[in-house]
Design an enzyme around this catalytic site. Structure first.
Site, mmCIF file in Angstrom:
data_model
loop_
_atom_site.group_PDB
_atom_site.id
_atom_site.type_symbol
_atom_site.label_atom_id
_atom_site.label_comp_id
_atom_site.label_asym_id
_atom_site.label_seq_id
_atom_site.Cartn_x
_atom_site.Cartn_y
_atom_site.Cartn_z
ATOM 1 N N GLU A 63 0.493 -1.330 -0.463
ATOM 2 C CA GLU A 63 0.208 -0.582 -0.086
ATOM 3 C C GLU A 63 0.580 1.047 0.221
ATOM 4 O OE1 GLU A 63 -3.028 -0.434 -1.276
ATOM 5 O OE2 GLU A 63 -4.696 0.541 0.674
ATOM 6 N N THR A 94 -4.620 9.694 -2.963
ATOM 7 C CA THR A 94 -5.191 8.796 -1.711
ATOM 8 C C THR A 94 -4.313 10.077 -0.984
ATOM 9 O OG1 THR A 94 -4.689 7.526 -2.388
ATOM 10 C CG2 THR A 94 -4.842 7.468 -0.384
#
Lengths: 312, 312
Positions: free
Chosen positions: A126, A181
């Site tokens: 991630e 993000t």
């Protein structure tokens, strides 16, 4: 050269209203597939070009590198990625690739890792997209169902969702900013009002009870978020209208899908899911934005494909 | 004159670590009993003198007045209160009297109210002590077990706790300031760090899963609170020592009991509960404070006593 080991992993919805950074839900909307093959040297990536081709920047590549290093496995690995979860739309795209890579690696080298270890390795991937490790999407992508994550130390609780739970996701056709993000995390408040903390906490608690008791109505009614949604909704053209429309069309609850810009409506199998989807699309249209809609349900986590398929 | 209708209601622990203003747990440590009798005029209160004798200031009196008014019931009522839950120590003393009063009133006038209505009426009695309506203790006292409360609109979810869950409560022998609940609420931060919000939210979610899955270890390990406990612990002499001692003696988790100053350790039936209690008492002793300790378990909610008993 072998035909390789292929794993696939589902899209997932993280944040889930009041469950920011804690809840994740695996959904059958899309799946990424990752095929790993032993080669003579280095880590190489084959993809359709939608994801970085350098192993250091690629979610699956990072997972494979980390696992290779940790288990002191020599030789090269070819990573073929069949990307189906649209990247950047809040559907856990990088987590799907990371989860599939971890599961395929585990199988290829017969490591026999337990689910918690797989989540941890997938989480390292991630970093490639989010800039920090968050386990909400990877936990859902690895384990399936509804996942709750506590970090420090990492602890994941998995709950089987109600069988009648359905989600309508509206995915806008807009350009996604680079490092989305990171940008959307920048919108989060540093401080939260104590009273807002209590509201989100009580709603999150009710959601957990809803998943435990297989009560889709409770899940939907509890998915209210007074902290993150107000801070991020301006990123999503027409959000208020989309939400109102979906609720009027019968959705039990509506929130931002992951870090957006997709929007997800929670509902039951018995609802008019097409009507809800159309209502959401009209909401985006009111802000001159096209979207595609997907109706989906909870799904199980990453797994090995019985037969390795040829990559595109 | 009839012999009256008697209801009893248990002590309860609210706040419960990360579940501030949301979670409540009914425990069998102590019970209040309230006997209602129809009389010719006015509302009168009989008690041992530990609670206000004016119906307007008394928890049970307020509940009875409100129910009388709402259901347009004439005549007088004598309220006899057998107070056993120590007032002011964070054990839901006023909620126990309020819950018993609501349940006794419901039965005396054969109203047939549902549990949610009983919680709502009992909640009006909390105003007498807390200065505002909070439903966490009254929900637990009325419904029993583990209660989760969402306000606005009021919604209560009840979960049956694990059968092996045990609590050791240490109740210090100190003078309680007047309006203690108001004072201890004044210690709460107005703003919460976003990261702390996430920690408490993930722990609260894990606690709900623990109650649902009857996993006392999970409940205990999740009862960590980085928001309210740090703000309030200075009210409790020796808190850090009490907590450390209890954890070393085998408790799964320790937190402030309600608004304090009691401290509660969560544990399982199989643990050495006496050892944990002694360890907590030593913690208080390190701050030159005496205490009594009680080992208790979850219990059911307020109910009618089969036979009205004479009041003291």
């Amino acid at each position: 050269m072998t035909s390789g080991t292929t794993a696939r992993a589902p899209a997932s919805i993280a944040n889930l209203g009041p469950g920011f950074d804690v809840f994740g839900l695996a959904v059958n909307a899309f799946y990424d597939e990752v095929t790993l093959k032993k080669t003579k040297g280095g880590i190489t990536i084959i993809s359709d070009g939608s994801v970085p081709s350098s192993p250091r920047d690629n979610t699956a590549g990072i997972v494979v590198s980390n696992m290779k290093r940790r288990f002191k496995i020599g030789g090269g690995i070819e990573i073929a990625i069949r990307k189906r979860v649209p990247p950047g739309f809040g559907m856990g795209s990088s987590a799907a690739s990371a989860a599939a890579a971890a599961v395929a690696f585990d199988r290829l080298f017969r490591l026999g890792l337990d689910p918690a270890e797989l989540v941890e390795f997938a989480g390292t991937g991630e970093k490639a997209s989010a800039g920090a490790i968050h386990y909400d999407n990877v936990a859902a992508a690895v384990l399936g169902g509804f996942a709750m994550v506590r970090t420090d130390p990492l602890d994941v609780i998995m709950i089987e969702p109600p069988a009648d739970l359905r989600m309508c996701i509206a995915i806008p056709k807009i350009d996604i900013p680079k490092k989305k993000t990171r940008v959307s995390r920048g919108l989060l408040p540093k401080q939260v009002r104590f009273s807002d903390h209590i509201v989100n906490l009580s709603n999150a608690s009710a959601m957990v009870a809803g998943f435990e008791e297989k009560d889709s109505d409770l899940i939907g009614s509890a998915i209210q978020d007074v902290i993150v949604e107000p801070a991020r909704m301006r990123m999503i053209p027409g959000f208020s209208k989309i939400k109102d429309n979906a609720l009027k069309a019968g959705a039990a609850g509506v929130t931002i899908c992951g870090a957006g810009p997709s929007v997800v409506a929670f509902s039951k199998k018995s609802a008019d899911l097409e009507k809800i989807s159309t209502a959401m699309a009209k909401g985006f249209a009111s802000a001159k934005t096209k979207c595609m809609t997907v109706v989906c349900k909870p799904t199980k986590g990453a797994g090995i494909r019985n037969k390795a398929k040829a990559m595109p």
